[in-house]
Design an enzyme around this catalytic site. Structure first.
Site, PDB file in Angstrom:
ATOM      1  NE  ARG A 258      -5.925   2.078  -0.154  1.00 16.82           N
ATOM      2  CZ  ARG A 258      -5.846   3.253   0.455  1.00 16.82           C
ATOM      3  NH1 ARG A 258      -4.681   3.644   0.953  1.00 16.82           N
ATOM      4  NH2 ARG A 258      -6.884   4.011   0.574  1.00 16.82           N
TER       5      ARG A 258
ATOM      6  CG  ASN B 133      -1.793   1.174   1.357  1.00 17.42           C
ATOM      7  OD1 ASN B 133      -1.742   2.077   0.523  1.00 17.42           O
ATOM      8  ND2 ASN B 133      -2.610   1.199   2.402  1.00 17.42           N
TER       9      ASN B 133
ATOM     10  CD  GLU C 247      -8.622  -0.546   4.484  1.00 11.76           C
ATOM     11  OE1 GLU C 247      -8.090  -0.211   5.565  1.00 11.76           O
ATOM     12  OE2 GLU C 247      -9.003   0.260   3.637  1.00 11.76           O
TER      13      GLU C 247
ATOM     14  NE  ARG D 253      -9.936  13.496   4.233  1.00 10.36           N
ATOM     15  CZ  ARG D 253      -9.878  12.201   3.994  1.00 10.36           C
ATOM     16  NH1 ARG D 253     -10.900  11.565   3.487  1.00 10.36           N
ATOM     17  NH2 ARG D 253      -8.776  11.527   4.269  1.00 10.36           N
TER      18      ARG D 253
ATOM     19  CG  HIS E 230     -12.672   4.166   3.457  1.00 10.32           C
ATOM     20  ND1 HIS E 230     -13.405   5.207   3.984  1.00 10.32           N
ATOM     21  CD2 HIS E 230     -11.380   4.440   3.717  1.00 10.32           C
ATOM     22  CE1 HIS E 230     -12.583   6.088   4.537  1.00 10.32           C
ATOM     23  NE2 HIS E 230     -11.345   5.645   4.389  1.00 10.32           N
TER      24      HIS E 230
END
Ligand code: ADP
Length: 399
Positions: free
Chosen positions: A90, A7, A383, A240, A179
């Site tokens: 990823r 990743n 993940e 955010r 995600h």
């Protein structure tokens, strides 16, 4: 099959080696500060973490250091690199071009590059990692696993924005969602835990980490998700803003004398629970500050839970019901008061939470009471394991 999972970020590279037969992690770690100075963190299963500072001008040196560590005589977990039968990468954005994971070829890389516009921070870093691995291990099959792929089957009514249709046609402006690997992994696991068929179940997954998103998974398909064209839309996150009236952007930009990029930077980096509280983006700090009476920290927590609960309500309507709700990622797995705070709004769905069970941190657990009409779980996301499983499937099918 031993699978290396990679990743890549712009200056980092996280990795794991997983034995897909046992699904055990043989070694894991990360390279940090790539292009600055360079640091390798390496941890074999059951062993101590080793930290090595060494120059890593590019991701290629970082990958080389990881490979050397994996076959190191003393602490390595592989006798030779030939044991690595596949590499799973990823990749953040697959636009509409990748609806599933895909075997990495020259042509596939070109197509990923054509998606760079939509993920200018992430996709180029992912491609650099892919190219570094291809150079060093040219004969090992590699698979790209996309964050967007799981959401690629949403209906148009969920992914279109209410703006002129030509912007979808010309520039592919639409909701993509992110995600996806986590939403897919957690929704599948939720079905297993609930003992229900995945293809006949309505699940809402709350992936609440520093970046946070929520998805409606109906009969194994993501039918809606809160992140949009970019990971800025939806829930209030660490830094955010999530959903906001777009007019506020122009209003603030005019007052501050900003251009659009500066305003969007504010929404990405200076907003969220950090911007609201003025304390931190980290929920551990927020909880502590709120407990000491900090009102803005409390407000940030309240706003976060309220927004999550509103999305759960919306997605219950989108699916005309909900059977299972799953909390995952750093906050979802660890923060009791957030789970409780969200579920307090959901008693109208017949949801009741077992306070004792809800004390859990980072473990799989049913946290609703036996008579709750909707099962509520904490399910740690994984993940890397999801990428490993996808990689094995694609590589086996390509043989
Ligand atoms: P990302 O992958 O998006 O960076 P994570 O899923 O790792 O995010 O979540 C990170 C966030 O999870 C932290 O910012 C923090 O708010 C929260 N978190 C992690 N551990 C705990 C904990 N033990 N208690 C409360 N919150 C936690």
């Amino acid at each position: 099959m031993k699978v290396l999972v990679i990743n890549c970020g712009s200056s980092s590279l996280k990795y794991q080696v997983i034995d897909s037969d046992t699904e055990g992690v043989l070694a894991k770690g990360l390279c940090e500060r790539i292009g600055i100075d360079g640091r390798l963190v390496y941890q074999p299963a059951g062993g101590d973490k080793e930290i090595t500072d060494a120059p890593m001008p590019t991701h290629k040196e970082a990958v080389r250091m990881v490979l050397d560590a994996l076959v190191n005589e003393k602490t390595g977990v592989l006798k030779s690199l030939d044991e690595v039968e596949a590499i799973g990468h990823r990749v953040v954005h697959g636009e509409e071009k990748f609806r599933e994971s895909a075997l990495i070829t020259d042509e596939m890389i070109k197509t990923v590059e054509s998606c760079n516009d939509l993920a200018p921070l992430h996709n180029p870093a992912n491609i650099i990692g892919i190219n570094a691995c291809r150079e060093l291990m040219p004969n090992v099959p590699m698979v790209g696993v996309f964050d967007t792929a799981f959401h690629a089957h949403m209906p148009a009514k969920a992914y279109m924005y209410g703006i002129p249709y030509k912007y979808y046609e010309q520039y592919k402006v639409r909701r993509y969602g992110f995600h996806g690997t986590s939403h897919s992994f957690v929704s599948k696991r939720a079905a297993e835990l609930a003992g229900k068929p995945y293809n006949n179940l309505k699940t809402i997954v709350c992936h609440l980490g520093n970046g946070a998103s929520i998805s409606a998974v109906e009969n194994g398909v993501s039918v809606d998700t809160s992140m949009g064209l970019s990971p800025l839309e939806g829930l209030i996150m660490g830094t955010r803003s999530g959903d906001i009236d777009p007019s506020a952007i122009e209003f603030i930009a005019k007052k501050e004398g900003w251009d659009i990029s500066r305003a969007v930077q504010m929404l990405n980096k200076e907003s969220g629970v950090d911007g609201i509280s003025g304390v931190s983006s980290d929920f551990r700090d927020l909880e502590a500050a709120a407990a000491e009476g900090n009102e803005r920290a409390q407000l940030a927590l309240d706003m976060f839970c309220y927004r999550v609960a509103k999305y759960v309500g919306a997605y219950t309507a989108a699916m005309n019901g909900v059977d299972v709700i799953a909390f995952t990622a750093g906050i979802g797995e660890n923060t009791k008061i957030v789970r409780q705070g969200v579920c307090d709004y959901l008693t109208f769905l017949g949801i009741t939470i077992d306070d004792e069970a809800n004390n859990v941190k980072g473990e799989e657990k049913l946290i609703s009471t036996p008579d709750s009409k909707v099962k509520v779980y904490v399910i740690p996301t994984n993940e890397e394991l999801a990428i490993c499983r996808e990689t094995v499937e694609i590589v086996k099918n390509s043989r």
